[in-house]
Design an enzyme around this catalytic site. Structure first.
Site, PDB file in Angstrom:
ATOM      1  N   ASP A  59       0.840  -1.197   0.000  1.00 43.90           N
ATOM      2  CA  ASP A  59       0.000   0.000   0.000  1.00 43.90           C
ATOM      3  C   ASP A  59       0.879   1.252   0.000  1.00 43.90           C
ATOM      4  O   ASP A  59       1.403   1.646   1.030  1.00 43.90           O
ATOM      5  CB  ASP A  59      -0.916  -0.028   1.231  1.00 43.90           C
ATOM      6  CG  ASP A  59      -1.755   1.236   1.374  1.00 43.90           C
ATOM      7  OD1 ASP A  59      -1.786   2.058   0.433  1.00 43.90           O
ATOM      8  OD2 ASP A  59      -2.384   1.409   2.438  1.00 43.90           O
ATOM      9  N   GLU A 138      31.376   8.791   3.389  1.00 43.97           N
ATOM     10  CA  GLU A 138      31.949   8.570   4.725  1.00 43.97           C
ATOM     11  C   GLU A 138      30.909   9.020   5.756  1.00 43.97           C
ATOM     12  O   GLU A 138      30.715  10.206   5.952  1.00 43.97           O
ATOM     13  CB  GLU A 138      33.239   9.373   4.894  1.00 43.97           C
ATOM     14  CG  GLU A 138      34.295   9.102   3.833  1.00 43.97           C
ATOM     15  CD  GLU A 138      35.424  10.121   3.883  1.00 43.97           C
ATOM     16  OE1 GLU A 138      35.612  10.772   4.937  1.00 43.97           O
ATOM     17  OE2 GLU A 138      36.113  10.284   2.868  1.00 43.97           O
ATOM     18  N   GLU A 140      29.548   9.329   9.511  1.00 43.14           N
ATOM     19  CA  GLU A 140      29.856   9.313  10.941  1.00 43.14           C
ATOM     20  C   GLU A 140      28.587   9.073  11.742  1.00 43.14           C
ATOM     21  O   GLU A 140      27.482   9.389  11.285  1.00 43.14           O
ATOM     22  CB  GLU A 140      30.497  10.640  11.346  1.00 43.14           C
ATOM     23  CG  GLU A 140      31.825  10.908  10.639  1.00 43.14           C
ATOM     24  CD  GLU A 140      32.300  12.341  10.778  1.00 43.14           C
ATOM     25  OE1 GLU A 140      33.523  12.565  10.728  1.00 43.14           O
ATOM     26  OE2 GLU A 140      31.451  13.247  10.917  1.00 43.14           O
ATOM     27  N   GLU A 195      35.987   8.804  16.170  1.00 44.74           N
ATOM     28  CA  GLU A 195      36.030  10.152  15.588  1.00 44.74           C
ATOM     29  C   GLU A 195      36.378  11.186  16.663  1.00 44.74           C
ATOM     30  O   GLU A 195      36.699  10.843  17.793  1.00 44.74           O
ATOM     31  CB  GLU A 195      34.702  10.481  14.899  1.00 44.74           C
ATOM     32  CG  GLU A 195      34.731  10.316  13.388  1.00 44.74           C
ATOM     33  CD  GLU A 195      35.705  11.248  12.695  1.00 44.74           C
ATOM     34  OE1 GLU A 195      36.135  12.262  13.313  1.00 44.74           O
ATOM     35  OE2 GLU A 195      36.070  10.969  11.543  1.00 44.74           O
ATOM     36  N   GLU A 202      33.322   6.165  13.043  1.00 47.22           N
ATOM     37  CA  GLU A 202      33.229   6.094  11.585  1.00 47.22           C
ATOM     38  C   GLU A 202      33.796   4.763  11.113  1.00 47.22           C
ATOM     39  O   GLU A 202      34.825   4.298  11.601  1.00 47.22           O
ATOM     40  CB  GLU A 202      34.001   7.244  10.940  1.00 47.22           C
ATOM     41  CG  GLU A 202      33.888   7.292   9.422  1.00 47.22           C
ATOM     42  CD  GLU A 202      34.599   8.490   8.808  1.00 47.22           C
ATOM     43  OE1 GLU A 202      35.203   8.326   7.750  1.00 47.22           O
ATOM     44  OE2 GLU A 202      34.562   9.592   9.409  1.00 47.22           O
ATOM     45  N   HIS A 251      30.698  13.004   4.290  1.00 47.90           N
ATOM     46  CA  HIS A 251      31.504  13.503   3.180  1.00 47.90           C
ATOM     47  C   HIS A 251      31.270  12.595   1.976  1.00 47.90           C
ATOM     48  O   HIS A 251      31.313  11.361   2.098  1.00 47.90           O
ATOM     49  CB  HIS A 251      32.980  13.526   3.544  1.00 47.90           C
ATOM     50  CG  HIS A 251      33.289  14.416   4.712  1.00 47.90           C
ATOM     51  ND1 HIS A 251      34.494  14.381   5.381  1.00 47.90           N
ATOM     52  CD2 HIS A 251      32.551  15.370   5.339  1.00 47.90           C
ATOM     53  CE1 HIS A 251      34.479  15.267   6.365  1.00 47.90           C
ATOM     54  NE2 HIS A 251      33.304  15.868   6.359  1.00 47.90           N
ATOM     55  N   ARG A 322      40.866  21.740   4.309  1.00 45.00           N
ATOM     56  CA  ARG A 322      39.685  21.109   4.904  1.00 45.00           C
ATOM     57  C   ARG A 322      38.658  22.121   5.412  1.00 45.00           C
ATOM     58  O   ARG A 322      37.570  21.732   5.841  1.00 45.00           O
ATOM     59  CB  ARG A 322      40.097  20.163   6.040  1.00 45.00           C
ATOM     60  CG  ARG A 322      40.801  18.910   5.570  1.00 45.00           C
ATOM     61  CD  ARG A 322      41.225  18.007   6.715  1.00 45.00           C
ATOM     62  NE  ARG A 322      41.981  16.852   6.227  1.00 45.00           N
ATOM     63  CZ  ARG A 322      41.443  15.677   5.925  1.00 45.00           C
ATOM     64  NH1 ARG A 322      40.143  15.493   6.069  1.00 45.00           N
ATOM     65  NH2 ARG A 322      42.194  14.687   5.484  1.00 45.00           N
ATOM     66  N   GLU A 339      35.696  15.808  -3.177  1.00 44.33           N
ATOM     67  CA  GLU A 339      35.053  15.527  -1.892  1.00 44.33           C
ATOM     68  C   GLU A 339      34.173  16.710  -1.489  1.00 44.33           C
ATOM     69  O   GLU A 339      34.666  17.811  -1.248  1.00 44.33           O
ATOM     70  CB  GLU A 339      36.093  15.279  -0.799  1.00 44.33           C
ATOM     71  CG  GLU A 339      35.466  14.997   0.562  1.00 44.33           C
ATOM     72  CD  GLU A 339      36.500  14.910   1.680  1.00 44.33           C
ATOM     73  OE1 GLU A 339      36.239  14.194   2.653  1.00 44.33           O
ATOM     74  OE2 GLU A 339      37.557  15.571   1.589  1.00 44.33           O
ATOM     75  N   ARG A 341      31.971  18.252   1.356  1.00 40.39           N
ATOM     76  CA  ARG A 341      32.052  18.036   2.799  1.00 40.39           C
ATOM     77  C   ARG A 341      30.805  18.482   3.587  1.00 40.39           C
ATOM     78  O   ARG A 341      30.725  18.251   4.785  1.00 40.39           O
ATOM     79  CB  ARG A 341      33.282  18.755   3.345  1.00 40.39           C
ATOM     80  CG  ARG A 341      34.574  18.203   2.783  1.00 40.39           C
ATOM     81  CD  ARG A 341      35.794  19.013   3.188  1.00 40.39           C
ATOM     82  NE  ARG A 341      35.991  19.058   4.634  1.00 40.39           N
ATOM     83  CZ  ARG A 341      36.550  18.086   5.353  1.00 40.39           C
ATOM     84  NH1 ARG A 341      36.943  16.973   4.768  1.00 40.39           N
ATOM     85  NH2 ARG A 341      36.710  18.215   6.660  1.00 40.39           N
TER      86      ARG A 341
END
Length: 450
Positions: A59, A138, A140, A195, A202, A251, A322, A339, A341
């Protein structure tokens, strides 16, 4: 076509043999709703032929964001490559298994409200240009203690920090159990660690094609929660469950392959990046405000995207920095990737990977040019310096992100009318509920003062 059918016939034969050898009695047919929440219906192994032919009905009107009640009949079509025996169900002479499924209409066509089918459309769009999308997420998560009634608390299971071993990392044995379960289900695990925040963890698994990566992320979240509960713990992928410490991100590492080669790699370039890679980056930067409501879908998501906790909140890219929204990890050659982030693990992986890939493809298809990379620490820049460099902010709230999603084109074009309209309506209701609620902070700040 016959080769594909033959391959599927071989896979089905292997599945039947596994069911026989492992004494599998129950099959869980899994799919996700519009938020990415896993659902399933369970049938007996004797119904395998009906399962494979997509004859199991449900359904759709009872699933968030799916069908109205007058068009509620939907069917589940399993992806045979996602078959896996569930290791925690295995006993002497008994086991259970699962398939991840796409949702179809009664006439056999793909149901446009199924997030898995949304991602399939983006994969097909890339394929028409000769590209295969590779994704390595990735995710976490936090492990919290539960109270005497089994309800989650916000008390972390340990007080370990980044890369700390036991005895401070009390989550080590839980991660080991998760690793074993995932490995038994066919995952290739690359790393596992504590982490930065207390109780935060992670586990990294190998990249895959876009659909396989979304299937893996969905499975991973389910397995993490299931194994944690067996240890009396609650695993959460909520982006910012505790004020004052790092939140959890997802990420997303993404690259395009063409003719078996990584289309982002060019050894002659200063950064060893191809024109396609720069165009993909430009597409992400152009569209990120418009897709943030998909990659960061909760009110709580925007409490992670603030300065001071390693989460990006400024729109820029860098080859290594970063503090930037987008960075290029050091590995090159076949491992060259972009990447992103900002996404968090509460996002629906199917919708998130679809809209990220679509944004990058927008840059490639339209030959967009990436701005200069930012190698300075953006977190410690003055507002004036950021303005000088043209660095803008991500949306600061879910409400603002919804506005950007509605005003842009990437959401409607990628998600399709059905999912886009249902998603926007759902998120508007969520934001309005939060906006009009009276929170404990307000009582603490104002009740005694005014």
């Amino acid at each position: 076509m016959s080769k594909v059918l033959g391959s599927q016939t071989d896979v089905l034969a292997q599945i039947k043999e596994t069911i026989k050898q492992k004494h599998v009695e129950l099959l869980h047919l899994q799919f996700v709703d519009i938020e990415g929440i896993l659902k399933h219906v369970t049938v007996t192994a004797e119904q395998l032929d009906d399962v494979v032919e997509g004859k199991i009905m449900f359904d759709g009107s009872s699933i968030k964001g799916f069908s109205p009640i007058n068009r509620s009949d939907l069917y589940l079509l399993p992806d045979l490559n996602t078959f896996a025996v569930l290791p925690w169900t295995v006993e002497e002479g008994y086991a259970e298994a699962r398939f991840l499924c796409s949702v179809t209409n009664p006439d056999g066509t793909l149901f446009e409200g199924d997030p898995r089918n949304v991602l399939k459309k983006t994969v097909e769009r890339a394929a028409q240009k000769g590209y295969t999308i590779s994704v390595g997420p990735e995710l976490e998560f936090f492990l919290f203690k539960t109270d005497e009634n089994g309800n989650p608390t916000t008390e972390p299971q340990d007080n370990g920090g980044y890369f700390e071993p036991s005895p401070k990392d009390l989550g080590e044995r839980v991660r080991l159990a998760i690793y074993r379960a995932l490995k038994a289900m066919g995952f290739t695990i690359e790393a596992s660690h504590h982490e930065v925040a207390e109780g935060q963890h992670e586990i990294n698994f190998k990249y895959a094609d876009a659909l396989g990566a979304a299937d893996n992320a969905t499975t991973y979240k389910w397995v993490v929660k299931t194994i944690a509960s067996q240890y009396g713990l609650h695993a959460t992928f909520m982006p910012k469950p505790v004020f004052g410490i790092n939140g959890s991100g997802m990420h997303v590492n993404m690259s395009l392959f063409k003719d078996g080669e990584n289309a982002f790699f060019d050894p002659s370039d200063e950064n060893q990046l191809s024109e396609t890679a720069y165009q993909f980056i430009a597409g992400l930067l152009k569209n990120v405000k418009s897709f943030a409501a998909v990659t960061n879908p909760l009110v709580n998501s925007y409490k992670r995207l603030v300065p001071g906790y390693e989460a990006p909140c400024y729109i820029a890219w860098s080859a290594s920095n970063r503090s930037a929204l987008i960075r290029i990890p050091a590995k090159r050659g076949v491992a060259t990737r972009v990447e992103l982030r900002c996404p968090d693990p509460s996002a629906n992986p199917y919708l998130a990977y679809a809209i990220i890939a679509a944004a990058g493809l927008d840059g490639v298809e339209n030959g967009l040019q990436a701005p200069a990379p930012i190698d300075e620490d953006i977190f410690h820049m003055s507002e004036e310096r950021r303005a000088e460099l043209g660095i803008e902010n991500l949306p600061g709230s879910l409400g603002k992100a919804i506005e950007e999603l509605e005003n842009g084109t990437i959401g409607r074009d990628t998600l399709g009318e059905h999912v886009f309209n249902e998603y926007v309506a759902m998120k508007k209701a969520e934001w309005d509920s939060y906006r009009t609620a009276v929170h404990a902070w307000e009582i603490e700040q104002y009740q005694g003062k005014f």
